[in-house]
Motif scaffolding. Structure first.
Motif, PDB file in Angstrom:
ATOM      1  N   ALA A  32     -15.412 -19.255  -9.706  1.00 47.60           N
ATOM      2  CA  ALA A  32     -14.758 -18.874  -8.587  1.00 47.60           C
ATOM      3  C   ALA A  32     -14.296 -18.275  -7.601  1.00 47.60           C
ATOM      4  O   ALA A  32     -14.346 -16.919  -7.855  1.00 47.60           O
ATOM      5  CB  ALA A  32     -13.276 -19.309 -10.159  1.00 47.60           C
ATOM      6  N   LEU A  33     -13.198 -18.739  -6.507  1.00 52.77           N
ATOM      7  CA  LEU A  33     -12.927 -17.413  -4.826  1.00 52.77           C
ATOM      8  C   LEU A  33     -12.428 -16.541  -6.453  1.00 52.77           C
ATOM      9  O   LEU A  33     -11.231 -16.362  -6.914  1.00 52.77           O
ATOM     10  CB  LEU A  33     -12.805 -17.958  -4.642  1.00 52.77           C
ATOM     11  N   PRO A  34     -12.529 -14.697  -5.236  1.00 50.78           N
ATOM     12  CA  PRO A  34     -11.798 -13.893  -6.148  1.00 50.78           C
ATOM     13  C   PRO A  34     -10.372 -14.226  -5.845  1.00 50.78           C
ATOM     14  O   PRO A  34      -9.483 -14.670  -3.996  1.00 50.78           O
ATOM     15  CB  PRO A  34     -12.426 -12.874  -5.739  1.00 50.78           C
ATOM     16  N   ARG A  35      -9.500 -13.771  -6.412  1.00 46.59           N
ATOM     17  CA  ARG A  35      -7.918 -14.306  -5.523  1.00 46.59           C
ATOM     18  C   ARG A  35      -6.857 -13.615  -6.249  1.00 46.59           C
ATOM     19  O   ARG A  35      -6.465 -13.008  -6.991  1.00 46.59           O
ATOM     20  CB  ARG A  35      -7.496 -15.674  -6.363  1.00 46.59           C
ATOM     21  N   LEU A  36      -6.349 -12.890  -5.238  1.00 48.71           N
ATOM     22  CA  LEU A  36      -4.793 -12.324  -4.974  1.00 48.71           C
ATOM     23  C   LEU A  36      -3.837 -12.832  -6.474  1.00 48.71           C
ATOM     24  O   LEU A  36      -3.845 -13.660  -6.210  1.00 48.71           O
ATOM     25  CB  LEU A  36      -4.687 -11.963  -4.020  1.00 48.71           C
ATOM     26  N   ARG A  37      -3.298 -12.585  -7.248  1.00 43.34           N
ATOM     27  CA  ARG A  37      -2.355 -12.386  -7.762  1.00 43.34           C
ATOM     28  C   ARG A  37      -0.786 -12.208  -7.285  1.00 43.34           C
ATOM     29  O   ARG A  37       0.183 -12.755  -7.339  1.00 43.34           O
ATOM     30  CB  ARG A  37      -1.895 -11.790  -9.545  1.00 43.34           C
ATOM     31  N   SER A  38      -0.900 -11.663  -6.311  1.00 42.84           N
ATOM     32  CA  SER A  38       0.573 -11.394  -5.555  1.00 42.84           C
ATOM     33  C   SER A  38       0.372 -10.912  -3.797  1.00 42.84           C
ATOM     34  O   SER A  38      -0.775 -10.714  -3.278  1.00 42.84           O
ATOM     35  CB  SER A  38       0.948  -9.908  -6.439  1.00 42.84           C
ATOM     36  N   PRO A  39       1.095 -10.439  -3.494  1.00 42.12           N
ATOM     37  CA  PRO A  39       1.072 -10.619  -1.597  1.00 42.12           C
ATOM     38  C   PRO A  39       0.699  -9.177  -1.694  1.00 42.12           C
ATOM     39  O   PRO A  39       0.203  -8.701  -2.241  1.00 42.12           O
ATOM     40  CB  PRO A  39       2.463 -10.072  -1.866  1.00 42.12           C
ATOM     41  N   MET A  40      -0.397  -8.991  -1.302  1.00 41.26           N
ATOM     42  CA  MET A  40      -1.389  -7.979  -0.281  1.00 41.26           C
ATOM     43  C   MET A  40      -0.431  -6.842  -0.130  1.00 41.26           C
ATOM     44  O   MET A  40      -0.332  -6.921   0.845  1.00 41.26           O
ATOM     45  CB  MET A  40      -1.998  -8.273   0.813  1.00 41.26           C
ATOM     46  N   PRO A  41      -0.518  -5.354  -1.062  1.00 40.26           N
ATOM     47  CA  PRO A  41      -0.105  -4.101   0.230  1.00 40.26           C
ATOM     48  C   PRO A  41      -0.447  -3.793   0.814  1.00 40.26           C
ATOM     49  O   PRO A  41      -1.591  -3.030   0.418  1.00 40.26           O
ATOM     50  CB  PRO A  41      -0.376  -3.958  -1.802  1.00 40.26           C
ATOM     51  N   VAL A  42       0.266  -3.572   2.057  1.00 42.17           N
ATOM     52  CA  VAL A  42      -0.187  -3.017   2.821  1.00 42.17           C
ATOM     53  C   VAL A  42      -0.108  -1.084   3.243  1.00 42.17           C
ATOM     54  O   VAL A  42      -0.038  -0.159   4.300  1.00 42.17           O
ATOM     55  CB  VAL A  42      -0.539  -3.360   3.746  1.00 42.17           C
ATOM     56  N   GLY A  43       1.251  -1.172   2.516  1.00 47.44           N
ATOM     57  CA  GLY A  43       1.945   0.129   3.126  1.00 47.44           C
ATOM     58  C   GLY A  43       1.964   0.433   4.475  1.00 47.44           C
ATOM     59  O   GLY A  43       2.503  -1.137   5.074  1.00 47.44           O
ATOM     60  N   ASP A  44       1.937   1.222   5.153  1.00 48.61           N
ATOM     61  CA  ASP A  44       2.247   1.572   6.435  1.00 48.61           C
ATOM     62  C   ASP A  44       1.055   2.885   7.179  1.00 48.61           C
ATOM     63  O   ASP A  44       0.496   3.133   6.515  1.00 48.61           O
ATOM     64  CB  ASP A  44       4.075   2.185   6.256  1.00 48.61           C
ATOM     65  N   GLY A  45       1.901   2.555   8.558  1.00 49.94           N
ATOM     66  CA  GLY A  45       0.543   3.616   9.391  1.00 49.94           C
ATOM     67  C   GLY A  45       0.202   4.873   8.925  1.00 49.94           C
ATOM     68  O   GLY A  45      -0.640   5.230   8.857  1.00 49.94           O
ATOM     69  N   ALA A  46       1.313   5.874   8.649  1.00 48.11           N
ATOM     70  CA  ALA A  46       1.237   7.048   8.456  1.00 48.11           C
ATOM     71  C   ALA A  46       0.201   7.303   6.959  1.00 48.11           C
ATOM     72  O   ALA A  46      -0.489   7.929   7.180  1.00 48.11           O
ATOM     73  CB  ALA A  46       2.391   7.694   7.374  1.00 48.11           C
ATOM     74  N   ALA A  47       0.952   6.247   6.074  1.00 49.85           N
ATOM     75  CA  ALA A  47      -0.459   6.329   4.418  1.00 49.85           C
ATOM     76  C   ALA A  47      -2.117   5.733   4.868  1.00 49.85           C
ATOM     77  O   ALA A  47      -2.766   6.588   4.360  1.00 49.85           O
ATOM     78  CB  ALA A  47      -0.151   5.285   3.406  1.00 49.85           C
ATOM     79  N   MET A  48      -2.335   4.641   6.323  1.00 45.19           N
ATOM     80  CA  MET A  48      -3.142   4.554   6.228  1.00 45.19           C
ATOM     81  C   MET A  48      -3.873   6.035   7.297  1.00 45.19           C
ATOM     82  O   MET A  48      -5.187   6.129   7.024  1.00 45.19           O
ATOM     83  CB  MET A  48      -3.472   3.142   7.510  1.00 45.19           C
ATOM     84  N   ILE A  49      -3.596   6.275   7.860  1.00 43.81           N
ATOM     85  CA  ILE A  49      -3.760   7.881   8.702  1.00 43.81           C
ATOM     86  C   ILE A  49      -3.793   8.752   7.437  1.00 43.81           C
ATOM     87  O   ILE A  49      -5.269   9.113   8.133  1.00 43.81           O
ATOM     88  CB  ILE A  49      -2.901   8.197  10.259  1.00 43.81           C
ATOM     89  N   ARG A  50      -3.881   9.211   6.707  1.00 44.54           N
ATOM     90  CA  ARG A  50      -3.570   9.858   5.746  1.00 44.54           C
ATOM     91  C   ARG A  50      -4.650   9.611   5.101  1.00 44.54           C
ATOM     92  O   ARG A  50      -5.293  10.725   4.977  1.00 44.54           O
ATOM     93  CB  ARG A  50      -2.338  10.243   4.668  1.00 44.54           C
ATOM     94  N   ARG A  51      -5.232   8.266   5.205  1.00 40.06           N
ATOM     95  CA  ARG A  51      -6.342   7.713   4.009  1.00 40.06           C
ATOM     96  C   ARG A  51      -7.692   7.923   4.907  1.00 40.06           C
ATOM     97  O   ARG A  51      -8.222   7.661   3.680  1.00 40.06           O
ATOM     98  CB  ARG A  51      -5.325   6.603   3.359  1.00 40.06           C
ATOM     99  N   ARG A  52      -7.448   7.424   5.521  1.00 39.15           N
ATOM    100  CA  ARG A  52      -8.951   7.117   6.333  1.00 39.15           C
ATOM    101  C   ARG A  52      -9.666   8.170   5.815  1.00 39.15           C
ATOM    102  O   ARG A  52      -9.570   9.235   6.819  1.00 39.15           O
ATOM    103  CB  ARG A  52      -8.550   6.121   7.656  1.00 39.15           C
ATOM    104  N   PRO A  53     -10.981   8.201   5.812  1.00 35.84           N
ATOM    105  CA  PRO A  53     -11.401   9.491   5.554  1.00 35.84           C
ATOM    106  C   PRO A  53     -12.635   9.351   6.890  1.00 35.84           C
ATOM    107  O   PRO A  53     -12.503  10.715   7.575  1.00 35.84           O
ATOM    108  CB  PRO A  53     -12.948   9.006   5.173  1.00 35.84           C
ATOM    109  N   ASP A  54     -12.388   8.563   8.116  1.00 41.22           N
ATOM    110  CA  ASP A  54     -13.061   8.529   9.915  1.00 41.22           C
ATOM    111  C   ASP A  54     -12.168   9.546  10.415  1.00 41.22           C
ATOM    112  O   ASP A  54     -12.251  10.740  10.924  1.00 41.22           O
ATOM    113  CB  ASP A  54     -13.065   7.368  10.332  1.00 41.22           C
ATOM    114  N   ILE A  55     -10.351   8.711  10.478  1.00 44.11           N
ATOM    115  CA  ILE A  55      -9.624  10.326  10.306  1.00 44.11           C
ATOM    116  C   ILE A  55      -9.738  11.396  10.020  1.00 44.11           C
ATOM    117  O   ILE A  55      -9.607  12.695  10.889  1.00 44.11           O
ATOM    118  CB  ILE A  55      -8.192   9.289  10.644  1.00 44.11           C
ATOM    119  N   ARG A  56      -9.886  11.894   8.893  1.00 43.93           N
ATOM    120  CA  ARG A  56     -10.226  12.736   8.450  1.00 43.93           C
ATOM    121  C   ARG A  56     -11.170  13.910   9.262  1.00 43.93           C
ATOM    122  O   ARG A  56     -11.162  15.041   9.088  1.00 43.93           O
ATOM    123  CB  ARG A  56     -10.402  13.086   6.680  1.00 43.93           C
TER     124      ARG A  56
END
Length: 460
Positions: free
Chosen positions: A260-284
């Motif tokens: 069985a393929l792995p399946r998401l049970r709900s819409p994909m949570p993506v947040g926003d650009g600010a959260a991504m910039i804070r989170r990305r290790p290559d940016i840090r």
């Protein structure tokens, strides 16, 4: 000393104020993440748990403990810790011990024609120094090593993200290979039924050998695609073993049957650009590189000023026969000034080079942020459009299934020829195989989005 104590060489570090990372458009919602497939909820630390698959959760956790590349990254971090301790140790007390003995002999001769007797002398000493670091060179060196250590830590976190994503994709590839193979086997079963019916009709005089050969060709063509799924499954299993820090032959056997393929049970949570910039290790990592190189401007600037420390010591020297006697002892205590008079053009050149390095770091920081934003938007758009494609292929599969059933019914009652039936079944087979491949591709797209968002290292 009083004049030097009022300044620390070089600029104090401040994050880039006018970088791409501070732009409102970079910190807002993603332009490609507004569809029904997405949620604006923040990305969870362990995003793979969104698939609600305990076996996958266990594999990722095992890889984060045993992966060889991650162990190497951990070793790099320990080395960076040691460098920080070394830099910090330069501000502590320094000690030195001196022990020396010499034989001094005058080689003039006596009236008797013999050499003058030698005299044994000694030097014993113990000294302590403490650097005042009035020019701030040691302070800036420590700041630089701390920033370098944090950059190495960010690089380690990037490895964790890659390992988690690679394990999830390898697991999904195993499941996808089995899922697609099962789809083709269903097609083969349907085609085999047609071949059996055609063979029976030929024996009864209602069909021809040509009809039978065409039906058999359809079956054999579908069977020819099965070995590729076996190879894909094995390759994914071998990769999974490697990611777990094991030889390929020791792949987890219980994963081999995943269908069985792995399946998401709900819409994909993506947040926003600010959260991504804070989170990305290559940016840090890029930001910490700026901090480290800014500190090294101060290290270079400090060479324009003298080095001052406080020191003291005990000295005992003289003839060996006076060892330990009071008059052979000496003491010293006071500030020590050490200044290799600077070649100012050379030092200025080093300072200019350090400043240029920081300017380059800031430009690279902007480039990393831009690439992260572009990669995330691209991954989101790809997933959204592939979702539409999978839905369309699902509709096409349903339509092809109806057509195939109708063609089979008409063929049984003699109201349609075999070619029409085979064509309908070929269309159904193509639709089913394409739909299965599209669904498998969606899982890859999801993993690419999670990787672009930079999740997977926070919960360590």
């Amino acid at each position: 000393m009083a004049m030097l104590a009022g300044c620390v060489a070089g600029p104090d570090y401040k994050p880039p104020e006018h970088s791409v990372a501070t732009m409102p458009s970079a910190n807002g919602a993603f332009a490609s993440g507004q569809g029904p497939e997405f949620s604006q909820e923040p990305l969870p630390d362990r995003w793979w748990s969104l698939y609600d698959d305990p076996r996958l959760d266990a594999l990722v956790e095992q890889a984060l403990e045993a992966n060889a590349n991650l162990r190497a990254a951990d070793a790099n971090l320990r080395r960076a810790d040691a460098v920080v301790r070394e830099a910090t140790g330069q501000k502590t007390l320094g000690t030195s011990v001196l022990a020396d003995a010499d034989l001094e002999r005058d080689y003039t001769t006596t009236s008797a024609g013999t050499n003058m007797p030698g005299v044994l002398t000694y030097d014993l000493g113990f000294s302590v120094t403490y650097p005042l670091d009035l020019n701030g060179k040691l302070k800036r060196a420590i700041e630089g090593s701390l920033a370098d250590r944090e950059a190495v830590e960010a690089a380690r976190d990037a490895v964790r993200i890659s390992v988690a994503a690679a394990v999830t994709k390898a697991y999904a590839d195993v499941c996808a290979a089995n899922y697609q193979q099962a789809t083709v086997e269903k097609v083969i079963a349907l085609q085999q039924q047609t071949l059996t019916a055609t063979t029976r009709l030929q024996r009864g005089g209602r069909g021809t050998a040509f009809d039978v050969s065409r039906s058999r060709t359809a079956v054999e063509t579908s069977k020819a695609s099965l070995p590729a799924f076996t190879a894909k499954r094995k390759a994914a299993l071998y990769l999974l073993a490697t990611l777990l820090g094991k030889p390929p032959a020791q792949y987890p056997a219980d994963v081999e049957s995943c269908a069985a393929l792995p399946r998401l049970r709900s819409p994909m949570p993506v947040g926003d650009g600010a959260a991504m910039i804070r989170r990305r290790p290559d940016i840090r990592q890029a930001e910490r590189t700026i901090a480290g190189d800014t500190a090294r401007i101060g290290v270079a600037t400090a060479d324009l000023y003298p080095t001052v420390s406080i020191g003291g010591g005990i000295i005992n020297d003289g003839k060996l026969e006076n060892l330990g006697k009071t008059h052979s002892f000496g003491f010293s205590l006071g500030p020590l000034l050490n200044w290799s008079f600077p070649n100012r053009p050379v030092v200025k050149a080093r300072i200019d080079a350090a400043n240029a390095q920081v300017e380059g770091d800031i430009a690279r920081f902007d480039a990393v942020v831009l690439d992260a934003l572009r990669g995330t938007e691209t991954a989101l758009e790809t997933y959204a459009r592939d979702t539409d494609r999978a839905a369309a292929l699902g509709s096409a599969t349903s339509s092809a299934g109806v057509s195939s059933a109708q063609a089979a019914k008409l063929f049984r009652f003699g109201r349609s020829d075999l070619l029409s039936l085979l064509t309908a079944q070929a269309n159904l087979a193509s639709a089913q195989v394409n739909h299965a491949a599209a669904e498998a591709s969606l899982v890859d797209d999801q993993i690419a989005v999670f990787l672009a968002l930079g999740g997977g290292w926070e919960g360590k």
